[in-house]
Write an enzyme that holds these catalytic residues in place. Structure first.
Site, PDB file in Angstrom:
ATOM      1  N   ASP A   8      41.940  36.034  34.446  1.00 28.84           N
ATOM      2  CA  ASP A   8      41.615  36.158  35.867  1.00 28.84           C
ATOM      3  C   ASP A   8      42.625  37.151  36.437  1.00 28.84           C
ATOM      4  O   ASP A   8      43.774  36.791  36.694  1.00 28.84           O
ATOM      5  CB  ASP A   8      41.731  34.800  36.563  1.00 28.84           C
ATOM      6  CG  ASP A   8      41.483  34.899  38.055  1.00 28.84           C
ATOM      7  OD1 ASP A   8      40.574  35.651  38.467  1.00 28.84           O
ATOM      8  OD2 ASP A   8      42.209  34.234  38.822  1.00 28.84           O
ATOM      9  N   GLU A  67      37.272  38.522  34.283  1.00 32.46           N
ATOM     10  CA  GLU A  67      36.428  38.482  35.479  1.00 32.46           C
ATOM     11  C   GLU A  67      36.221  39.898  36.010  1.00 32.46           C
ATOM     12  O   GLU A  67      37.151  40.707  36.041  1.00 32.46           O
ATOM     13  CB  GLU A  67      37.077  37.608  36.558  1.00 32.46           C
ATOM     14  CG  GLU A  67      36.196  37.411  37.767  1.00 32.46           C
ATOM     15  CD  GLU A  67      36.777  36.436  38.772  1.00 32.46           C
ATOM     16  OE1 GLU A  67      36.386  36.537  39.948  1.00 32.46           O
ATOM     17  OE2 GLU A  67      37.606  35.592  38.398  1.00 32.46           O
ATOM     18  N   ASP A 139      44.899  29.876  39.309  1.00 35.96           N
ATOM     19  CA  ASP A 139      44.659  31.112  38.558  1.00 35.96           C
ATOM     20  C   ASP A 139      44.456  30.839  37.069  1.00 35.96           C
ATOM     21  O   ASP A 139      43.618  31.470  36.421  1.00 35.96           O
ATOM     22  CB  ASP A 139      45.810  32.103  38.768  1.00 35.96           C
ATOM     23  CG  ASP A 139      45.874  32.590  40.208  1.00 35.96           C
ATOM     24  OD1 ASP A 139      44.934  33.287  40.637  1.00 35.96           O
ATOM     25  OD2 ASP A 139      46.850  32.263  40.904  1.00 35.96           O
TER      26      ASP A 139
END
EC number: 3.1.21.10
Length: 173
Positions: A8, A67, A139
């Site tokens: 991420d 992502e 996160d």
């Protein structure tokens, strides 16, 4: 058996999550955050690259998933996020890992069942899916969600490809 590294990305905090998949089983191997320091963007990008490179050395993943950039209201933030993604992707590419990308909606759908899930819902489901004693930080949970999404996407593609080629009694299975 495959080890998947999910990322991420962020210019200040980049989450990572590592899972091992065998059959339908997903095992938690590790997760955490790479926290960059200072205001110098090139230095932050190097910290992300070095951090992801170290995680790759430590866990020896077979696959890498990250992502995708979302459309931000602030163009400067979107550019920095894109550069952080680039640093992570280069680390994976240097290690000869295949790179897969997923949107936030795809990740949330794979983990929670809806693309509009809140961060807390993702954290809770990651805790449940990977049988963790506590919910990981946001996160890291998002990064584990990327890895879980990649695993589920691959499982779906394998299942679909198998069904398309197996024919019994005049019907496809």
């Amino acid at each position: 058996m495959a080890i998947i590294l999910g990322v991420d990305p962020g210019s200040r905090i980049t989450g990572y999550g590592v899972i091992q998949c065998q059959g339908r089983q997903q095992l938690y191997l590790g997760s955490g955050c790479i926290r960059t320091s200072g205001d110098d963007l090139p230095l932050k990008l190097k910290q992300i690259f070095d951090g992801i490179s170290e995680i790759i050395r430590q866990y020896q993943p077979d696959e890498f998933a990250i992502e995708r950039v979302f459309l931000a209201k602030n163009a400067d933030s979107a550019l920095k996020l894109g550069q952080a993604r680039g640093a992570a992707i280069v680390a994976a590419t240097v290690a000869n890992l295949p790179v897969a990308e997923y949107s936030a909606t795809q990740i949330k759908s794979a983990v929670v069942g809806t693309g509009r899930a809140k961060k807390e819902q993702v954290q809770h489901m990651i805790q449940q899916l990977l049988k963790l004693p506590a919910a990981p930080q946001a996160d890291a949970a998002d990064a584990l969600g990327v890895a879980v999404c990649h695993y589920h996407t691959n499982q779906s593609l394998v299942a679909l490809s198998g069904r398309a080629t197996t024919r019994t009694y005049g019907r496809y299975r």
